[in-house]
Motif scaffolding. Sequence first.
Motif, mmCIF file in Angstrom:
data_model
loop_
_atom_site.group_PDB
_atom_site.id
_atom_site.type_symbol
_atom_site.label_atom_id
_atom_site.label_comp_id
_atom_site.label_asym_id
_atom_site.label_seq_id
_atom_site.Cartn_x
_atom_site.Cartn_y
_atom_site.Cartn_z
ATOM 1 N N GLU A 136 -12.854 -6.348 -3.659
ATOM 2 C CA GLU A 136 -14.170 -6.786 -4.132
ATOM 3 C C GLU A 136 -14.879 -5.702 -4.945
ATOM 4 O OE1 GLU A 136 -15.217 -9.813 -3.396
ATOM 5 O OE2 GLU A 136 -14.099 -10.444 -1.629
ATOM 6 N N ALA A 137 -14.159 -4.689 -5.359
ATOM 7 C CA ALA A 137 -14.802 -3.589 -6.094
ATOM 8 C C ALA A 137 -15.562 -4.110 -7.307
ATOM 9 C CB ALA A 137 -13.744 -2.591 -6.549
ATOM 10 N N SER A 188 2.190 1.728 -3.395
ATOM 11 C CA SER A 188 1.245 2.248 -4.382
ATOM 12 C C SER A 188 1.027 3.747 -4.193
ATOM 13 C CB SER A 188 -0.079 1.490 -4.323
ATOM 14 O OG SER A 188 -0.697 1.688 -3.077
ATOM 15 N N VAL A 225 -16.530 -0.473 -11.896
ATOM 16 C CA VAL A 225 -15.579 0.501 -11.384
ATOM 17 C C VAL A 225 -14.247 0.355 -12.103
ATOM 18 C CG1 VAL A 225 -14.258 1.179 -9.366
ATOM 19 C CG2 VAL A 225 -16.668 0.644 -9.137
ATOM 20 N N LEU A 275 0.831 -1.200 0.000
ATOM 21 C CA LEU A 275 0.000 0.000 0.000
ATOM 22 C C LEU A 275 0.871 1.257 0.000
ATOM 23 C CD1 LEU A 275 -2.949 0.811 0.025
ATOM 24 C CD2 LEU A 275 -2.832 0.964 2.501
ATOM 25 N N SER A 289 -3.620 0.713 -5.343
ATOM 26 C CA SER A 289 -4.222 1.013 -4.032
ATOM 27 C C SER A 289 -5.642 0.485 -3.962
ATOM 28 C CB SER A 289 -4.279 2.515 -3.781
ATOM 29 O OG SER A 289 -3.009 3.050 -3.796
ATOM 30 N N LEU A 290 -6.400 0.705 -5.026
ATOM 31 C CA LEU A 290 -7.794 0.244 -5.022
ATOM 32 C C LEU A 290 -7.836 -1.275 -4.889
ATOM 33 C CD1 LEU A 290 -10.824 0.783 -5.353
ATOM 34 C CD2 LEU A 290 -10.541 0.436 -7.785
ATOM 35 N N LEU A 300 -6.971 -2.212 -1.261
ATOM 36 C CA LEU A 300 -7.903 -1.808 -0.207
ATOM 37 C C LEU A 300 -9.303 -2.368 -0.425
ATOM 38 C CD1 LEU A 300 -6.910 1.918 0.303
ATOM 39 C CD2 LEU A 300 -6.592 0.052 1.900
ATOM 40 N N ALA A 301 -9.709 -2.493 -1.681
ATOM 41 C CA ALA A 301 -11.068 -2.953 -1.942
ATOM 42 C C ALA A 301 -11.057 -3.966 -3.078
ATOM 43 C CB ALA A 301 -11.958 -1.764 -2.304
ATOM 44 N N GLY A 354 -0.586 3.838 -9.680
ATOM 45 C CA GLY A 354 -0.560 3.914 -8.215
ATOM 46 C C GLY A 354 -1.957 3.817 -7.646
ATOM 47 N N SER A 355 -2.890 4.586 -8.203
ATOM 48 C CA SER A 355 -4.240 4.522 -7.631
ATOM 49 C C SER A 355 -4.903 3.175 -7.923
ATOM 50 C CB SER A 355 -5.114 5.687 -8.110
ATOM 51 O OG SER A 355 -4.755 6.118 -9.365
#
Lengths: 217, 516
Positions: free
Chosen positions: A173-174, A132, A178, A129, A166-167, A170-171, A162-163
């Motif tokens: 299961e998005a 990223s 998205v 993290l 990170s996504l 962190l998530a 980078g983003s």
Amino acid sequence: MSGYIIVNILSTLLILTSLVLILAKSPRKAAYIYGTQALVLVAILITLGSASGAHGLYTWSITAFITKVILVPAILLFALKKMKPQQEDMPPRLAPTVTVALTVVIVVLCVLVVSGITLPTALEVKPALAVSLALFFIGITCIISQRSIIKQIFGFCLMENGSHVSLALLAPEAPMLVEIGIATDAVLVVIVMVIMATRMYRTIGTLDANEITKLRG
Amino acid sequence: MTLESTLLVIALMATPFAAALLTAVLPSKILPHWAYEVLHAFSLTIVCVSALYLAITVVLNGENVQALGSWFYLDALGAVFIFLIGAVGLLAGWYSLPYLRHKVGNDTLSNRQVKHYYFFFNLFIFTMLVAVLSNNIIMMWVAIEATTLATVFLVALYNNRFSLEAAWKYLIICTVGVAFGLYGTLLVYANGASALADSSQAIFWTSLVGSGAPFDPLLMQIAFVFAVVGFGTKAGLFPLHTWLPDAHSEAPSPVSALLSGVLLKCAVLIIMRFYTLAVETLGSGFPQMIMLIIGIVSVIIAAFAMLMQDDVKRLLAYSSCENIGIVALCLGFGGPLGIAAALLHCVFHGFIKALLFCLTGNLDMKYGTRELSKIKGVLQVAPATAVLLVIGFVSLAGFPPFALFVSEVLAIIAAVVSGNIIVVVIFGLVLTVVIAACFRAISKMVLSKAPEDAAKGEVGVFALVPQILLVVVILWFGVAMPQQLFKGIEAATAIVLQEEGNVLLEAPVIKDLFDE
């Protein structure tokens, strides 16, 4: 748990590839290095998918492969071929040593910031993290430190990567939409940037950001 | 929530999109100009009428409209902004017709460029509507990014060195800035996905707000700062405002009107949505401090830059930075008065800036330049334009009886009530610089002597009517704010603050006014 360790190790490769990208002499080389970084990103997504059990990440890795490994470098290489810029390597605004030093500072700061986060999904992957987040700022460093407009476009791509990572961390299961939205958007931005760069090259005759100084104040 | 409102929300977004597509596929070689103009006018009229109807229904009935699942959502807060998009969009779109005809007449633009113009103009309206109506936070971000992509070609329309440089700066700075917005959005989403009971709802603003879910405060702090920097770039806030004077001055005048008058406000709306989320998790201290700092710095830098300009459009562009700074300041003051002042300022400044940028179009048609030192004796050359110009600059300076006076006074009251005395003193002093800059512009352009060879004559009634309508609105809102607007602002303020009831009527100072 070993899956997460692999993710953390792979993520350090992101920093290395971005440094090589920034320091690369010609934009053509930068395109290939960017493709390599995107491959690392795809590997991270797949490993993360198997480690966290979030199978959406597999489809995500496919979209990332298509857009980042193939499309983005291909678009830029195509544009470079069409424009045939006279002066391919421009000296950067910042000396390479300064850029490397900046990168180190960014990574250290990001590690410090990320250490305060208590989100449960983040605990296993804190190093990744931090990387990223750092990648995002390294992208900005690339834009600031480079004179070549093409290299600046890659700087934006680094931020986007980078983003993205990170996504995923962190998530995981998005929802699919998205990822697809973000991936499509990134490609569209690159296309528009390349169109504008081409038009500028035709009218102004340069791809050097230092030359874009007619408007001031 | 009725079915027809839902359908109308979809139609509102679909109309400009369809008009853009149709413009793109129609062959510019065979079709005459007026075909595009009719399509353009038709689309913007529908957008304006349905936006007004929707905004008023939502405000008066107090019911929110949802469309396509929960992806799109219209509440009173959104209603304020679709009103602005609809009204200013129509008037700036109207002004585009005579302006572009003039540009085609003197061979500045080709048929193909005119087609591009109407295509991107409608696409621009579409992307703004999507940004304002999105309930899906990722979609919000995608739409804001899309506004950049739709407008960059409008900024570069003239295809000369200056406009290309401006467009490139705009593109690179805004995409980088908005990437911060994406990062912030993703952090909020990730935070919500692990904090909410149903993680699939974490993508909707309406589920995140008021959920009382245990968000990670540090993550929320980072997210808020990222969102403010990111969407603040698009709004023209310090530190990433440097693209704005270039892009807004190089764009064709009606586009500048829409960029400054409306697009900046759409970015402000997104900031407000994040502000609400941040206040809920972090309390009001941290978000207000961030907005105060960014706001006051933006106001100071932009006000002095206004005084330095010799290009009337750059002056107006810096004034937009200054006014968005005021909006940020109002959010920093907080409370019902601060939020209401911010919203009112967004609306009023939208109309005034649209008026002034359209007027620079008149000047461009008459003088062919934007330089203050070359635009002389407007009063003798084009008297109607001169009168409108004076009204525009006087209202921009914040004088009564024009609308901006109301929001600026409200901002100052909000500052005093919230106890930000030092900030309000600085703010007041800086406003005098703004007044000086406005009157300098008037005296240079209007009160000077016309050059001997200047061709006298107005720009034509068809171009003046939308400008006169804008003046009517500015005056009307300044002396007798319509009940619907007041109610809309009150309901929107309640949404930002997440409070119930008549937040404005019960706010300090205003309460005393109505008690007697």
